[in-house]
Design an enzyme around this catalytic site. Structure first.
Site: not given
Ligand code: NAD
Length: 476
Positions: A147, A174, A176, A248, A282, A440, A446
């Site tokens: 997430l 979740p 960090e 997503e 997003c 949505e 979605h």
């Molecule tokens: P992020 O990709 O930095 O992190 C998301 C999760 O991935 C975190 O829990 C993180 O610890 C984990 N993660 C990081 N590196 C990883 C790896 N190598 N392997 C597995 N897991 C790893 O995203 P964020 O900054 O937390 O969230 C913002 C982003 O999320 C934006 O780009 C936003 O558009 C997107 N988002 C999309 C939707 C959608 O429905 N499309 C909804 C909400 C947010």
């Protein structure tokens, strides 16, 4: 000071390495909780617990699984105010929006529980005499839900409710930045006596906990919400085990304001897109194409609306907007705005960090004279910044809107049925909103096109992501 332990196999346990993370409030920058950080071994224990629990969980009648989901929803509703405060404190969204998130989370659990008696298989006529071909819907096994931080509580339900109702078990990781609410969710799950191992929460780094979930061969489905970069790494890691992924990812939603639009409605909805969760959503409008004939009216009204936007302590209940999630996000937004100005944009209002003593606040910002080729038109901003790009003809607006590596959502404001239908047919995005805000419905679907994702969440089609077909041929 709040303290949270990992939730593995129905028990709250400490990290095997004794590592603890400090979680900070983005409004005050103060530490609000100490959270156990899972190791790779802890993550594997959670996956094993989920694997051990899966077949007996799948063996329960679906209506019994549904009863757990409705009990969890009821407890969430009983604790709305507290849960909203936990979310607001660690994530920075204003309290009214956090309350909306908690309420949607309960709605989501109840909605998915409603599928218990509706997941149906098929019987296909065979080419042979005395034979039936049965198609069963089966759970995939253990699901990993990874997430982001922007809707942390709602997204737990978006991953765990369809996983559990279909007979899968789950390990949630979740962000960090926002683990507290996930452990509050786990406390509720524990109070509802969900069988051990069905739902687990491991907090920790993406590079360790996340990467283990993405590469562990016991995981049958990775359902991820987050950035394109992380989605790409997850897909690569999953490829080694041919693990199914549902991604997503980010967005860069265009909004088109036509010359016949209800300008007040467009201003109201588009402003919400940019200030709701401080623009960190997003699916919200990130680049605004405005017909030349209404450019000055739209701009004047939008600048006024953004000028009247208040920001500050999200828990106060008195402001429209809270801070950005962290210092890095604040710098990122600042840099995107600076580059846009270097490329020729002019700042109508805002354009800089807010002059607050503490907290990661960026001023509500409107940028004029933006052009299609600028970086700000293509890169996800995730902040309260609204770039305006003028156009003359619908064809031009649709072509500029479609010119993006993202394909999550889009919107258009018009009174013309013909224009609505052209937008519905020609905008290349998973979703298009006509004359309304970008938000949505849980019963819809979605799903992002292009780099915005693979698979999707919500509704019947989102549920199907958590199932696989099994075919049985019976000769009698
Ligand atoms: P992020 O990709 O930095 O992190 C998301 C999760 O991935 C975190 O829990 C993180 O610890 C984990 N993660 C990081 N590196 C990883 C790896 N190598 N392997 C597995 N897991 C790893 O995203 P964020 O900054 O937390 O969230 C913002 C982003 O999320 C934006 O780009 C936003 O558009 C997107 N988002 C999309 C939707 C959608 O429905 N499309 C909804 C909400 C947010």
């Amino acid at each position: 000071m709040k303290q949270y332990d990992l939730f593995i196999n129905g028990e709250f346990v400490q990290s095997s390495a004794g590592v603890i993370r400090e979680v900070r409030n983005p409004a005050t920058e103060e530490v609000v909780s100490l959270v156990q950080e899972a190791t790779i071994d802890d993550t594997r224990r959670a996956i094993q617990a989920a694997a051990d629990a899966q077949s007996s969980w799948a063996g329960l009648p679906a209506i019994q699984r549904a009863n757990y989901l409705t009990q969890i929803a009821a407890r969430i509703r009983d604790n709305m105010d507290y849960l909203a405060q936990v979310i607001s404190e660690e994530q920075g969204k204003i309290l009214s929006m956090a309350l909306g998130e908690v309420s949607s989370t309960a709605d989501y659990l109840e909605y998915m529980a409603g599928w218990a008696r509706r997941i149906e298989g098929e019987i296909i006529p065979s080419d042979r005499p005395n034979e039936n071909i049965f198609l069963f819907r089966k759970p995939i096994g253990v699901v990993a839900g990874i997430l982001p931080w922007n809707f942390p509580f709602f997204l737990i339900a978006r991953k765990m409710a369809p996983a559990l109702i279909t007979g899968n078990t789950i390990v949630i990781k979740p962000s960090e930045e926002t683990p507290n609410n996930a452990f509050e969710f786990a406390k509720i799950v524990a109070e509802c006596n969900l069988p051990k191992g069905v739902f687990n929460v491991v907090s920790g780094n993406g590079a360790t906990v996340g990467a283990e979930l993405a590469s562990n061969p016991q995981i049958g489905l990775i359902t991820f919400t987050g950035s394109v970069e992380t989605g790409t790494s997850i897909m690569k890691a999953a490829a080694d085990n041919i693990t199914k992924v549902s991604l997503e990812l980010g967005g860069k939603a265009p909004a088109i304001v036509m010359d016949d639009a209800d300008i007040d409605l467009a201003v109201r909805c588009i402003r919400l897109s940019r200030i709701g969760n401080a623009g960190q959503v997003c699916n919200c409008a990130e680049r605004i194409y405005v017909h030349e004939a209404v450019l000055s009216e739209f701009t004047d009204k939008m600048v006024e609306a953004m000028t009247n936007t208040t920001y500050g302590d999200p828990l106060s209940g008195e402001v429209d907007m809270g801070p950005l999630i962290n210092r890095e996000q604040l710098s990122k937004v600042e840099t995107i705005v600076e580059r846009a100005v270097q490329e020729g944009a002019t700042v109508a209002i805002g354009g800089k960090r807010a002059p607050t003593q503490k907290g990661h606040y960026f001023e509500p910002t409107v940028l004029l004279n933006c052009k299609q080729e600028m970086e700000i038109t293509h890169k996800e901003i995730f902040g309260p910044v609204l770039p305006i790009i003028p156009f003359r003809h619908l064809e031009e607006a649709i072509s500029m809107a479609n010119d993006s590596s993202y394909g999550l959502t889009s919107s258009i404001y018009t009174k013309s049925l013909e224009v609505m239908m052209r937008a519905a047919n020609e905008l290349k995005f998973g979703e298009t909103y006509v004359n309304r805000e970008n938000n949505e419905a849980i019963q819809a679907f979605h799903s992002g096109w292009r780099k915005s994702g693979l698979g999707g969440d919500d509704g019947k089609h989102g549920l199907e992501e958590f199932l696989q077909w099994r075919v049985v041929y019976v000769q009698y």
